[in-house]
Motif scaffolding. Structure first.
Motif, PDB file in Angstrom:
ATOM      1  N   LYS A  43      33.871  20.652  64.331  1.00 12.19           N
ATOM      2  CA  LYS A  43      33.032  19.617  64.423  1.00 12.19           C
ATOM      3  C   LYS A  43      32.084  18.583  62.510  1.00 12.19           C
ATOM      4  CE  LYS A  43      34.438  18.604  68.540  1.00 12.19           C
ATOM      5  NZ  LYS A  43      33.932  18.577  70.055  1.00 12.19           N
ATOM      6  N   GLY A  67      34.519  18.590  60.036  1.00 11.21           N
ATOM      7  CA  GLY A  67      34.645  17.151  60.089  1.00 11.21           C
ATOM      8  C   GLY A  67      34.817  16.228  60.402  1.00 11.21           C
ATOM      9  N   GLY A  68      32.905  15.676  60.009  1.00  2.00           N
ATOM     10  CA  GLY A  68      32.235  14.384  59.576  1.00  2.00           C
ATOM     11  C   GLY A  68      32.418  14.457  60.919  1.00  2.00           C
ATOM     12  N   ILE A  69      33.215  14.830  61.955  1.00  2.87           N
ATOM     13  CA  ILE A  69      32.418  13.834  63.115  1.00  2.87           C
ATOM     14  C   ILE A  69      30.602  14.543  63.837  1.00  2.87           C
ATOM     15  CG2 ILE A  69      32.978  14.517  66.338  1.00  2.87           C
ATOM     16  CD1 ILE A  69      35.562  15.368  64.531  1.00  2.87           C
ATOM     17  N   GLU A 107      25.733  15.656  56.453  1.00  2.00           N
ATOM     18  CA  GLU A 107      26.754  15.143  57.011  1.00  2.00           C
ATOM     19  C   GLU A 107      27.891  14.352  55.849  1.00  2.00           C
ATOM     20  OE1 GLU A 107      26.061  11.993  59.256  1.00  2.00           O
ATOM     21  OE2 GLU A 107      27.624  12.118  60.451  1.00  2.00           O
ATOM     22  N   ARG A 141      31.589   8.167  55.257  1.00  2.79           N
ATOM     23  CA  ARG A 141      32.691   7.908  56.221  1.00  2.79           C
ATOM     24  C   ARG A 141      33.827   8.181  55.466  1.00  2.79           C
ATOM     25  NH1 ARG A 141      31.237   2.054  58.904  1.00  2.79           N
ATOM     26  NH2 ARG A 141      33.496   1.712  57.891  1.00  2.79           N
ATOM     27  N   LEU A 181      36.303  11.454  54.081  1.00  2.00           N
ATOM     28  CA  LEU A 181      36.406  11.790  55.653  1.00  2.00           C
ATOM     29  C   LEU A 181      38.176  11.188  55.520  1.00  2.00           C
ATOM     30  CD1 LEU A 181      34.814  10.509  58.795  1.00  2.00           C
ATOM     31  CD2 LEU A 181      35.177  12.868  57.468  1.00  2.00           C
ATOM     32  N   PHE A 192      41.999  15.158  60.965  1.00  2.00           N
ATOM     33  CA  PHE A 192      41.780  16.536  62.424  1.00  2.00           C
ATOM     34  C   PHE A 192      42.697  16.667  63.568  1.00  2.00           C
ATOM     35  CE2 PHE A 192      38.176  17.909  65.108  1.00  2.00           C
ATOM     36  CZ  PHE A 192      37.613  18.417  64.334  1.00  2.00           C
ATOM     37  N   MET A 242      42.904   2.374  60.176  1.00  2.00           N
ATOM     38  CA  MET A 242      42.599   2.822  59.878  1.00  2.00           C
ATOM     39  C   MET A 242      41.307   3.065  58.424  1.00  2.00           C
ATOM     40  SD  MET A 242      39.946   3.118  62.784  1.00  2.00           S
ATOM     41  CE  MET A 242      41.188   2.377  64.314  1.00  2.00           C
ATOM     42  N   MET A 243      42.409   3.385  57.609  1.00  2.00           N
ATOM     43  CA  MET A 243      42.454   3.629  56.473  1.00  2.00           C
ATOM     44  C   MET A 243      43.223   2.475  55.486  1.00  2.00           C
ATOM     45  SD  MET A 243      42.391   7.758  56.618  1.00  2.00           S
ATOM     46  CE  MET A 243      41.740   9.366  58.360  1.00  2.00           C
TER      47      MET A 243
END
Lengths: 263, 264, 250, 274
Positions: free
Chosen positions: A55, A58-60, A78, A81, A84, A89, A112-113
């Motif tokens: 995580k 994966g930037g979570i 980190e 955003r 990402l 994921f 989202m993107m």
């Protein structure tokens, strides 16, 4: 020779506020480098913190200390955003949005993107084709079997054409037979799409079938990398008959011994 | 192997989800119930003050329908408008407070307090403040139904698996995106629980407001008819109120089935 | 952890203080007349000063609510047990179970008063009919949703119906039943107050009407606050019982 | 050859004779199991393996009186057990059922859960209470007896589920994918514990699983089932020496069995999915 896509430098992670009794150190100074188009597997016991590591990658979650370099750029603790978009994921138990159809779940990523246009609509179809679910485009997740749901999860992670695919125990919740079949499918997807893949699992067979390199994590918290194993089984030998491969069985026995000795 | 005579048994296949039973059985119950009441009231000469025969109720209600009609319309209006304001209002409050963890903590007991307080206690005061215009009963419905909707919706907004939020994070979703596309949709089952309870609270609110004051509304009709011994019509009004409540509930349920596909 | 606990304890208290001081300040600065909207301080004062006058009514309301509630809960659970025990009965009655909750049974109050008078009995009956249905509905949901594996466990041991009920079905449904009981607590207070509105001169509901007719808004509010206290008492009682009975986690 | 001789002499403990099970839904009939026959001898460890939806779980549920077969007969010790009505307690007492999930009741402590069959079968007395403690000890749960299920880990929960099925001293254990929900390593460990228990107590075990490796490691014989309708496809005898150990997994003989079974199931499964 090959390009380094990830450079992870002494990553640590703790939960709970500093100096409090409830503070738990989960990861301690993990460092690794991941090459482009490589398939890296992280192997460990349940509860050893391997998902937490993934995580962070994966930037979570942010790391508590250390730094992550991605594509030659240092992002500190980190990953921001906007980067990402380059990741896909896949979650442990598919994590589909139950109110969206198969197609809708893939479209979610595009929304989202902010990826619009016909080429992306066709890409949804392409991805569903790759995982063999084109016929189930308009179906809601609760009508799919566990294996199918996980395939949607994989297709969803690929739909925005990321550079890196991150898989968090993608097959853990499936029955043994479906699990085996899907592991071959992941292998095929990797061959076809040529992505960099980082996967976490607790299954030695799966790790050996898929990985170029395996990192074994120590079972006691805070976890560290206890072993790094290069899997030198040629890609051509990785199919249903891999169990007859001597190298496979040697490696398997070795890793089994490592893993068991740590319990 | 010779201890028993091996008789080949063949059974009927086991039924799962017996479809017809679920539709036919309730209808049979309804018919039996009406017939039994009819028989019971007539055969034993039960006073019509206690329970008039169902046919009398139906006949008298239909023949007096023009008189009941405006009251029916009025109550329907109060319930419907009050309900339709309460739902978005209750959800909006929940949405606002759910944005801040500290606010959720601070406001939850207040909402429980509001849910517990029978808002009909405020009816006499509302009349005092705002006059006796019967249309003001909408306010009673709103204050009765809103807190329960807020309570359930807020529950839905705050109870979400961390994995869903992680998914949002893994794609770099913004706060509004996460709320609209994940948290809100995810809360749908609880939102509908709240709305359904809102239905019940709305009708209760409207009827009790009718009781307290006024000459319009089905609640006031029941009081009037009972006073003048028109028992059949009282029962008729009660049945109409029941139908209003049930229709409202059924509409919500139909919408729920369309939206919350994944529940069963 | 401890910090969070402090937060969830003090945040609501602060919120209530904020609400009441806000109310007080608004009424004071706008000089709103007492009969229109009294200040919280006056209401609290009235709650104390007029306590002897309120007390019999408070007692009456508590008695009615508790008595009705205590009768309604077992009726609801028992009825649900019966309904869900037989497949045909379950299919035949399950729509009516929901309908019964949907019908505002308080509309029956005037009729009940016709043949029961204005005494306490009629109010208790109102509370019962208003609150048993919601217990019944939730208990039915609970009884109908016992996980198959648990039922199979009892079957594999050849347990009798009663034994399965006692060891598996009832405990499984317990949390659903409590959801119903909690709502029944709310319905019971609401039902009681509306019954007191319609007829009679006992109970807090009747007092609210009386005081507001004479524009004694402060006293009216004091009664409303006492009703709230009765409701809160019910809520705590139910929560307490739930904690005592459901000591396990899922 | 000796095996074969033994088989003809000994009467089967459990016998399925052309058993079928049909469920009826609103629109169609679903054949869960069709014409299934099988014999299990006393003290055998038999596995049934097959893809999801092949009716393996239905089979042992019919044996344990949870559901009734539509056609065919099931015998236990030569007595027909699929008669109308509830199976008598004496028959049920001979069997212990281990579920896919631990299936512990959350309102009882671990010890109360393990002792549940005793309560239902009406077995009381010091010897039985001692047995509960012994079994808890056997799987390392003696310290956790007073805890509630939510307070112990998944592996521990499943151990409790296993000993619960053994507490009334049944001669037959029916296991429905007992370790399917656990992670690989815990599963391996529990399988070895199971072999140990089997060796010591000489129970007859019917083991349902998805996992080929697990089946080969544990069983004397494996029944392979196919889907739509659920039916017997093949029977494979596993002639690996006992006692078995995890070391065997990488030996060629073991891999041979594994390959054979994987192929058998793989063919079935592929035809279903594609």
């Amino acid at each position: 020779m090959e390009k380094k896509i990830f450079k992870i430098n002494r990553i640590s992670k703790s939960f709970g506020s500093e100096n409090s009794d409830s503070r738990v150190d989960v990861i301690k100074e993990i460092s690794m480098e991941i090459l482009e188009k490589e398939f890296v597997v992280i192997l460990g016991n349940s509860g050893c913190g391997k998902s937490t590591f993934l995580k962070i990658l994966g930037g979570i979650l942010p790391a508590s200390s250390g730094n992550i370099e991605f594509n030659g750029k240092d992002y500190g603790q980190e990953i921001p955003r906007d980067v990402l978009k380059k990741f896909g994921f896949v979650f442990q138990n598919n994590n589909l949005l139950q109110w969206r159809t198969t197609e809708g779940n893939l479209r979610f990523m595009l929304e989202m993107m902010h990826l619009k246009g016909d080429q992306w609509t066709t890409r949804i179809d392409e991805m569903l084709d790759i995982v063999g679910l084109k016929a189930y485009k308009k179906v809601n997740p609760h009508e799919l079997s566990g294996g199918m749901r996980q395939r949607v999860g994989i297709a969803r992670a690929l739909v925005h054409n990321p550079d890196v695919l991150i898989l968090d125990q993608p097959l853990g919740a499936l029955d043994a037979i479906t699990r085996k079949m899907l592991s071959y499918e992941i292998l095929n997807i990797w061959k076809k799409t040529q992505k960099t893949v980082v996967m976490v699992t607790n299954n030695v067979d799966e790790a050996l079938l898929l990985a170029n390199r395996i990192f074994v994590l120590s079972p006691v918290l805070p976890t560290t990398i206890s072993h790094e194993i290069q899997v030198d089984i040629p890609i051509e030998a990785r199919d249903e008959n891999i169990y007859e491969n001597q190298r496979f069985n040697d490696l398997r026995e070795m890793i089994n011994d490592i893993v068991r000795s740590t319990i | 192997m010779n201890t028993t005579t091996a008789v080949q048994k063949k059974r009927k296949p086991e039924a799962i989800g017996s479809g017809y039973l679920n539709i036919v059985a309730p209808l049979i119950v309804l018919v039996i119930l009406i017939a039994a009441l009819e028989f019971f009231t007539r055969a034993f000469g039960i006073s019509r003050f206690v329970l008039p025969p169902p046919t009398d109720i139906i006949v008298k209600t239909i023949s007096n329908f023009p008189e009941i009609w405006p009251h029916f319309l009025f109550t329907l209006k109060i319930v419907a408008i009050g309900f339709m304001i309460s739902v978005p209002f209750g959800m909006l409050i929940a949405a606002l407070f759910s944005q801040f963890e500290i606010m959720v903590k601070a406001i939850s007991p207040v909402i429980i307090w509001l849910v517990i307080t029978p808002m009909i206690t405020l009816i006499p005061l509302i009349m005092l403040w705002l006059g006796t215009d019967p249309n003001l009963r909408v306010i009673v419905v709103i204050i009765q139904a809103t807190p329960i909707i807020t309570l359930n919706t807020l529950n839905g907004f705050t109870n979400i698996e961390s994995e869903k939020l992680e998914l949002a994070k893994s794609v770099g979703a913004s706060k509004p995106q996460t709320f609209i596309k994940i948290i809100f949709m995810n809360a749908m089952p609880q939102v509908f629980t709240g709305i359904k309870l809102g239905c019940i609270f709305s009708t209760i609110g409207a009827i009790s407001a009718d009781f307290v004051a006024g000459t319009v509304g089905l609640g006031s009709r029941i009081v009037q008819y009972t006073k003048y011994n028109n028992i059949e019509l009282s029962y008729g009004c009660i049945i109409i109120i029941a139908l209003i409540g049930i229709s409202l509930f059924s509409i919500v349920e139909i919408i729920e089935k369309r939206i919350v596909l994944w529940k069963n | 952890m401890t910090k969070k606990r402090i937060e969830s304890f003090f945040a609501p208290i602060l919120m209530f203080l904020l609400i009441f001081t806000g109310w007080e300040i608004i009424v004071r600065t706008l000089k709103i007349p007492k009969w229109l909207l009294p200040m919280p301080s006056e209401i609290f004062k009235s709650m104390v000063v007029n306590f002897p006058a309120f007390w019999p009514h408070i007692l009456m309301t508590i008695e009615t609510v508790l008595l009705g509630f205590i009768i309604a809960v077992p009726i609801g659970i028992l009825l649900a047990s019966l309904i869900t025990s037989f497949k045909v009965v379950n299919a035949a009655l399950s729509p009516y179970v929901t309908f019964l909750v949907m019908v505002p049974l308080i509309s029956l109050v005037p009729l009940l008063m016709l043949f029961m008078g204005y005494g306490m009995n009629v109010r208790v009956v109102t509370v019962i009919i208003q609150s048993f249905a919601v217990v019944n509905m939730n208990a039915c949901t609970g009884f109908n949703n016992v996980p198959i594996l648990r039922q199979e466990l009892m079957q594999s041991l050849g347990a009798s119906r009663l034994e399965s009920y006692r060891r598996v079905i009832l405990p499984t449904a317990a949390s659903d039943i409590f959801t119903g009981v909690r709502l029944a607590g709310i319905f019971a207070t609401t039902g009681c107050i509306s019954a007191e509105y319609v007829g009679g001169n006992m109970g807090l509901g009747s007092q609210i009407i009386k005081y507001s007719q004479f524009l004694k808004t402060t006293e009216s509010f004091a009664c409303i606050f006492y009703v709230t206290i009765v409701g809160l008492m019910m809520y705590w009682l139910i929560s307490f019982a739930q904690k005592k009975i459901i000591s396990w986690k899922i | 050859m000796e095996e074969l001789g033994k088989k003809t002499l000994q009467e089967p403990r459990i016998k399925f004779e052309n058993v079928s099970k049909i469920f009826e839904t609103r629109s169609q009939e679903i054949v869960a199991v069709k014409d299934y026959s099988m014999e299990v001898l006393t003290g055998e460890f038999v596995s049934i393996i097959g893809p999801s939806g092949c009716g393996k779980s239905t089979l042992i549920r019919m044996l344990d009186g949870i559901i009734k077969p539509t056609e065919g007969n099931i015998y236990l010790d030569g007595n027909q057990v699929n008669e109308e009505g509830k199976m008598p307690k004496e028959t049920l007492r001979k069997m212990g059922f281990i579920f896919q999930q631990p299936n512990l009741l959350p309102w009882y402590t671990v010890r109360e859960n393990v002792a549940l069959p005793l309560r239902v079968f009406g077995l009381s007395g010091e010897t039985w209470e001692k047995r509960v403690d012994e079994l808890l000890e056997l799987v390392g749960l003696s310290k956790s007896g007073q805890l509630f299920p939510y307070e112990i880990s998944g592996g521990m929960l499943q151990r409790a589920g296993v000993v619960r099925a053994m507490v009334h001293d049944p001669e037959i254990l029916l296991m429905d994918e007992p370790f399917g929900a656990l992670d690989e390593l815990t599963r391996e460990q529990l399988n070895m514990e199971l072999l140990e228990i089997w060796k010591e107590t000489k129970k007859t075990i019917i083991f349902i699983t998805h996992n080929v490796e697990e089946a080969v490691l544990l069983s004397s014989r494996i029944y392979v089932m196919g889907t739509q309708p659920g039916r017997l496809v093949s029977t494979v005898n596993i002639d690996l020496p006992r006692p078995r150990s995890l070391k065997m997994i990488t030996q060629p003989e073991f891999i041979g069995y594994k390959q054979k079974l994987t192929k058998l199931i793989g063919d079935l499964d592929l035809s279903k999915i594609k």
